[in-house]
Design a protein around this motif. Structure first.
Motif, PDB file in Angstrom:
ATOM      1  N   VAL A 105       0.840  -1.205   0.000  1.00  0.00           N
ATOM      2  CA  VAL A 105       0.000   0.000   0.000  1.00  0.00           C
ATOM      3  C   VAL A 105       0.870   1.248   0.000  1.00  0.00           C
ATOM      4  O   VAL A 105       0.621   2.209  -0.739  1.00  0.00           O
ATOM      5  CB  VAL A 105      -0.942  -0.009   1.226  1.00  0.00           C
ATOM      6  CG1 VAL A 105      -1.646   1.340   1.352  1.00  0.00           C
ATOM      7  CG2 VAL A 105      -1.963  -1.125   1.107  1.00  0.00           C
ATOM      8  N   ILE A 106       1.926   1.259   0.819  1.00  0.00           N
ATOM      9  CA  ILE A 106       2.808   2.421   0.911  1.00  0.00           C
ATOM     10  C   ILE A 106       3.520   2.661  -0.414  1.00  0.00           C
ATOM     11  O   ILE A 106       3.685   3.802  -0.862  1.00  0.00           O
ATOM     12  CB  ILE A 106       3.825   2.222   2.061  1.00  0.00           C
ATOM     13  CG1 ILE A 106       3.102   2.363   3.399  1.00  0.00           C
ATOM     14  CG2 ILE A 106       4.970   3.222   1.966  1.00  0.00           C
ATOM     15  CD1 ILE A 106       3.956   2.010   4.595  1.00  0.00           C
ATOM     16  N   ALA A 108      20.279   0.960  -9.225  1.00  0.00           N
ATOM     17  CA  ALA A 108      19.897  -0.392  -9.635  1.00  0.00           C
ATOM     18  C   ALA A 108      18.414  -0.500  -9.975  1.00  0.00           C
ATOM     19  O   ALA A 108      18.025  -1.332 -10.805  1.00  0.00           O
ATOM     20  CB  ALA A 108      20.257  -1.398  -8.533  1.00  0.00           C
ATOM     21  N   PHE A 109      17.560   0.329  -9.350  1.00  0.00           N
ATOM     22  CA  PHE A 109      16.136   0.270  -9.651  1.00  0.00           C
ATOM     23  C   PHE A 109      15.884   0.463 -11.144  1.00  0.00           C
ATOM     24  O   PHE A 109      15.061  -0.223 -11.753  1.00  0.00           O
ATOM     25  CB  PHE A 109      15.379   1.326  -8.851  1.00  0.00           C
ATOM     26  CG  PHE A 109      13.935   1.463  -9.245  1.00  0.00           C
ATOM     27  CD1 PHE A 109      12.999   0.527  -8.829  1.00  0.00           C
ATOM     28  CD2 PHE A 109      13.507   2.510 -10.043  1.00  0.00           C
ATOM     29  CE1 PHE A 109      11.666   0.635  -9.199  1.00  0.00           C
ATOM     30  CE2 PHE A 109      12.181   2.631 -10.421  1.00  0.00           C
ATOM     31  CZ  PHE A 109      11.257   1.691  -9.992  1.00  0.00           C
ATOM     32  N   PHE A 110      16.613   1.384 -11.765  1.00  0.00           N
ATOM     33  CA  PHE A 110      16.405   1.671 -13.183  1.00  0.00           C
ATOM     34  C   PHE A 110      17.146   0.669 -14.067  1.00  0.00           C
ATOM     35  O   PHE A 110      16.634   0.284 -15.122  1.00  0.00           O
ATOM     36  CB  PHE A 110      16.837   3.110 -13.477  1.00  0.00           C
ATOM     37  CG  PHE A 110      16.001   4.119 -12.764  1.00  0.00           C
ATOM     38  CD1 PHE A 110      14.787   4.530 -13.275  1.00  0.00           C
ATOM     39  CD2 PHE A 110      16.412   4.638 -11.543  1.00  0.00           C
ATOM     40  CE1 PHE A 110      13.995   5.445 -12.605  1.00  0.00           C
ATOM     41  CE2 PHE A 110      15.631   5.558 -10.863  1.00  0.00           C
ATOM     42  CZ  PHE A 110      14.419   5.955 -11.387  1.00  0.00           C
ATOM     43  N   GLU A 128       8.027  -4.519  -9.880  1.00  0.00           N
ATOM     44  CA  GLU A 128       8.432  -3.153  -9.583  1.00  0.00           C
ATOM     45  C   GLU A 128       8.517  -2.845  -8.091  1.00  0.00           C
ATOM     46  O   GLU A 128       9.382  -2.079  -7.654  1.00  0.00           O
ATOM     47  CB  GLU A 128       7.464  -2.164 -10.242  1.00  0.00           C
ATOM     48  CG  GLU A 128       7.432  -2.217 -11.756  1.00  0.00           C
ATOM     49  CD  GLU A 128       8.726  -1.738 -12.387  1.00  0.00           C
ATOM     50  OE1 GLU A 128       9.480  -0.994 -11.745  1.00  0.00           O
ATOM     51  OE2 GLU A 128       8.999  -2.134 -13.532  1.00  0.00           O
ATOM     52  N   VAL A 129       7.636  -3.417  -7.286  1.00  0.00           N
ATOM     53  CA  VAL A 129       7.492  -2.977  -5.897  1.00  0.00           C
ATOM     54  C   VAL A 129       8.723  -3.270  -5.064  1.00  0.00           C
ATOM     55  O   VAL A 129       9.154  -2.435  -4.253  1.00  0.00           O
ATOM     56  CB  VAL A 129       6.233  -3.616  -5.266  1.00  0.00           C
ATOM     57  CG1 VAL A 129       6.252  -3.459  -3.753  1.00  0.00           C
ATOM     58  CG2 VAL A 129       4.991  -2.971  -5.841  1.00  0.00           C
ATOM     59  N   TYR A 130       9.322  -4.426  -5.229  1.00  0.00           N
ATOM     60  CA  TYR A 130      10.426  -4.829  -4.348  1.00  0.00           C
ATOM     61  C   TYR A 130      11.579  -3.823  -4.396  1.00  0.00           C
ATOM     62  O   TYR A 130      12.004  -3.293  -3.365  1.00  0.00           O
ATOM     63  CB  TYR A 130      10.920  -6.226  -4.734  1.00  0.00           C
ATOM     64  CG  TYR A 130      12.033  -6.737  -3.845  1.00  0.00           C
ATOM     65  CD1 TYR A 130      11.761  -7.180  -2.564  1.00  0.00           C
ATOM     66  CD2 TYR A 130      13.347  -6.758  -4.286  1.00  0.00           C
ATOM     67  CE1 TYR A 130      12.769  -7.634  -1.734  1.00  0.00           C
ATOM     68  CE2 TYR A 130      14.375  -7.211  -3.476  1.00  0.00           C
ATOM     69  CZ  TYR A 130      14.077  -7.650  -2.194  1.00  0.00           C
ATOM     70  OH  TYR A 130      15.085  -8.095  -1.379  1.00  0.00           O
ATOM     71  N   LEU A 131      12.069  -3.537  -5.602  1.00  0.00           N
ATOM     72  CA  LEU A 131      13.190  -2.603  -5.704  1.00  0.00           C
ATOM     73  C   LEU A 131      12.746  -1.161  -5.462  1.00  0.00           C
ATOM     74  O   LEU A 131      13.537  -0.337  -5.006  1.00  0.00           O
ATOM     75  CB  LEU A 131      13.845  -2.710  -7.083  1.00  0.00           C
ATOM     76  CG  LEU A 131      14.973  -3.742  -7.196  1.00  0.00           C
ATOM     77  CD1 LEU A 131      15.556  -3.724  -8.597  1.00  0.00           C
ATOM     78  CD2 LEU A 131      16.081  -3.463  -6.187  1.00  0.00           C
TER      79      LEU A 131
END
Length: 464
Positions: free
Chosen positions: A248-249, A395-397, A439-442
């Protein structure tokens, strides 16, 4: 607990109200509940931006149209402009110390780091595009022949250069540089009444999401509260926020970013179209796309999310990957650069440059604004400290590139071995589940790193 006035970050609306909400009395989780009365005003505070070296950035912005107006395109414009412009950016980027004494510097520090992308913008304008007066003109307002007739060192030429270089970024008309994937007629059919209804609904959602985000103990302590250091690490057994609430966050954070950018864009559009009447609605292309038919990570970044990084990453990536960027810019068939490996190299470079911009924003934090160096920094025993501090911001991208390669491999295998047509609702469920999980994890790790570096979103809101 005494009454508090919280602020969201809607730029123009003020709102006083009192409601009963069920929240955590100690700010530690979203699951231990108590009733608290809250009063708050919705207002954006941008005062922290004023401590940026704005005079240097304004000088850079003013010199660009001057260079385009005064210096002939051939053969020295790019080199003379570089001698003038790059030292100004170097001064603003690395030799200007931002005042941190009032503990309101995290927004400014992050922006100062991210503004390394201005080097890319300058290089693109003078070395890749080279001659914007031969390629850029306002459709329906002027023609290419009109632009070519403008004489150097005249006020008309300067006025044109100002609008085609910096002014478009200030008023928003050049925010979307990738319109081909979006409906071309959407912005011309805007109804103020429909926009207002949509804005109110989105604002209510945004208001609640920002409220939930700000109420977490993790945000309240900048990620260093006792027993809350791992709250933004998905599936971590030490996290005091449940997995569901972490999801949710993450959704709250994404929606607030979307709403903030879109609202600023809409405000500038209505000011310039309805009040000043300097532009037409058709010149404000849709900034965000729809998820309708876009159920992959590739289409998420290509068709749904904003294109603010387009001119800062794509031209350079195409140039390095061997794409005929100038031919594409002139709407001509490219002479080379059609091989698949070039396409993947271009994707890799686009996300690399994007990651560098965001990582510089995190790295520019001195970390004394938070609780110090992140003791949980990834691979801290193997990597230099400066890399560990911004590892997930970068790293996210980069991870997006590998997700795109993976999903294209799966799609090709599916078409080759199964090739069963699925109904659109099934594709939507599969696609949105894939996007959410991937997507959410990173994203949470990126937010965790940014908050612990000292970034404080509460600087944008006013407390009473």
């Amino acid at each position: 607990m005494k009454n508090q006035r919280f602020a969201g970050s809607a730029p123009i609306f003020l709102c006083n109200r009192t409601n009963k909400y069920i929240i955590n009395g100690s700010y530690s989780t979203l699951t231990q509940l108590t009733s608290v009365e809250i009063n708050y005003i919705v207002l954006m505070d941008l005062s922290s931006i004023l401590i940026l070296p704005l005079h240097w950035y304004l000088l850079w912005a003013l010199l660009i149209p001057i260079c385009l107006t005064v210096i002939p395109p051939k053969p020295y414009r790019a080199y003379v402009s570089s001698i003038l412009l790059f030292p100004i950016l170097i001064k603003a980027q690395w030799f200007y110390k931002i005042d941190e004494t009032n503990n309101n510097a995290s927004i400014a520090l992050m922006l100062q780091g991210v503004f390394i992308n201005l080097f890319f913008y300058t290089f693109n304008l003078f070395f890749i595009v080279k001659y914007p007066e031969l390629t850029d003109y306002r459709l329906g307002v002027e023609s290419l022949e009109d632009v070519k007739k403008l004489r150097p060192c005249t006020w008309k030429k300067f006025n044109w250069c100002l609008h085609r270089s910096i002014w478009g970024s200030l008023v928003g008309t050049s925010w979307n540089w990738g319109p081909r994937s979006l409906p071309s007629n959407s912005s011309s059919q805007i109804s103020f009444t429909n926009w207002l209804k949509s804005f109110v609904v989105k604002y209510i959602i945004y208001d609640r999401m920002l409220w939930l985000f700000l109420r977490t103990e993790f945000i309240q302590t900048r990620g260093w509260g006792v027993e809350h250091v791992d709250d933004f690490n998905l599936f971590d057994e030490n996290a005091k926020i449940s997995t569901l609430n972490q999801l949710v966050i993450a959704s709250c954070a994404v929606f607030c970013i979307y709403f903030g950018i879109q609202t600023i864009y809409d405000i500038m559009m209505f000011i310039n179209v309805l009040l000043l009447r300097r532009y037409e609605f058709g010149e404000y292309l849709p900034l965000f796309g729809s998820f309708n038919g876009n159920y992959t990570v590739s289409s998420l970044w290509g068709n749904v999310w904003h294109k603010l990084m387009y001119q800062l990453t794509v031209p350079h990536s195409k140039l390095i990957a061997g794409c005929d960027y100038r031919a594409i810019h002139l709407n001509q068939p490219p002479k080379y650069g059609t091989e698949k490996w070039r396409k993947y190299l271009m994707f890799f470079l686009v996300f690399t440059f994007t990651g560098i911009f965001h990582a510089m924003g995190t790295l520019n934090m001195p970390w004394n604004l938070g609780a110090g160096y992140n003791i949980h920094a990834p691979y801290g025993e193997y990597l230099p400290k400066w890399i560990s501090r911004c590892f997930y911001s970068f790293a996210f991208f980069q991870f997006q590139f590998f997700l795109i390669v993976l999903e294209e491999f799966v799609q090709e295998a599916y078409k080759k071995f199964i090739n069963v047509h699925l109904p659109k609702p099934i594709l939507f469920i599969i696609g949105m589940t894939w996007i959410s999980i991937s997507e959410v994890y990173l994203l949470l790790l990126y937010l965790d790193e940014l908050v612990k570096s000292g970034f404080d979103i509460r600087e944008l809101v006013i407390y009473y």
